[in-house]
Design an enzyme around this catalytic site. Sequence first.
Site, PDB file in Angstrom:
ATOM      1  NE  ARG A  59       4.940 -12.529   9.836  1.00 60.29           N
ATOM      2  CZ  ARG A  59       3.999 -11.911   9.677  1.00 60.29           C
ATOM      3  NH1 ARG A  59       3.921 -11.043   8.576  1.00 60.29           N
ATOM      4  NH2 ARG A  59       2.594 -12.063  10.212  1.00 60.29           N
ATOM      5  CG  ASP A  92       5.162  -0.418   7.913  1.00 61.80           C
ATOM      6  OD1 ASP A  92       4.979  -1.156   6.613  1.00 61.80           O
ATOM      7  OD2 ASP A  92       4.269  -0.483   8.756  1.00 61.80           O
TER       8      ASP A  92
HETATM    9  N1   CP Z   1       3.734  -7.974   6.941  1.00 61.31           N
HETATM   10  C1   CP Z   1       2.600  -8.652   6.578  1.00 61.31           C
HETATM   11  O1   CP Z   1       2.121  -8.734   7.722  1.00 61.31           O
HETATM   12  O2   CP Z   1       2.377  -9.020   5.260  1.00 61.31           O
HETATM   13  P1   CP Z   1       0.772  -9.200   4.900  1.00 61.31           P
HETATM   14  O3   CP Z   1      -0.015  -7.847   5.005  1.00 61.31           O
HETATM   15  O4   CP Z   1       0.904  -9.737   3.767  1.00 61.31           O
HETATM   16  O5   CP Z   1       0.225 -10.246   5.871  1.00 61.31           O
END
Ligand code: CP
Length: 300
Positions: free
Chosen positions: A288, A221
């Site tokens: 997602r 991350d």
């Molecule tokens: N991974 C994620 O939550 O991406 P965003 O911040 O673009 O929503």
Amino acid sequence: MKNFLNISDLSSDECLRIIKTAIDRKINKPHSNEAKNKSLAMIFEKNSTRTRISFELAIKQLGGLSIMLEKDQLHLGKRETLADTAKTLSQYADIIMMRSNSHQTLENLAKYSEVPIINGLSDLSHPCQTLATLMTIIEIKGSLDGVNISWFGPISNVAHSLIDAANNDLGFTLTIHCPKYYQDIYFQKLNDMNKKISLDKVSLTEIDEKKVALADVIYTDTWFSMGDIEDSTKIEMLTPYSINKNIMSMTKKESMFMHCLPANRSQEVSAEVIDGEQSYVWHEAQNRLHIQKELILSFL
Ligand code: CP
């Protein structure tokens, strides 16, 4: 399930049911009218690309509608309390999704709302992301059973939700490769938030090459969350944890590289890895959408 603030709000059966139904719907029924006349209110205190787009498209592809609310467009916190905003939104929307700076805000929203609350990311956890990650692994590997996930870098909200999922006994093992200094920062943060998490099911270590060799998934991350100020000391301490060709060469050829995105190609991952053949980041981002549909339908 009244709200979805953390992975621990779900049993392991519920986690797997949501993921498996999402895989099935993705193939067999991506569009339907199951959420006809239903509405999802979305509150964003922070920027978002994936969460925002996937929730908006998810409710639309189910026949419902979304209402996008930037925090600055609401009276929230200025002329109206969170409690009054929660009660008001409950009169209009069937579900509220919020991306919040503080997990406490989400808990307060859940306390006063008359409709379910979904966590679209807080400083503590990112449970929707974790379900999409696990869905992607199941699609590629066939199952979570025996899958070794190696997390690299500080224990972010995404890593926290992954630990939560490991505690749900979903079949995978989790190794967190993180400098001791950032392990301590995580525990201090949990302490400050008056939260506890079991680490019985997780290996917490600095870089462990033996675990890297066994990894089926290498996950990382961003080192700097939204609003963090970049500092060179942190970059220096984390540079050995950057996922580059060298780290990937220690793993199996079929290991998956995953990242919740957005990514910084000059810090936590190199371009050749994230844009390379072992990268599943776009697949993960797409999922997602499919997970959000199951969450919406679970509440409706
Ligand atoms: N991974 C994620 O939550 O991406 P965003 O911040 O673009 O929503």
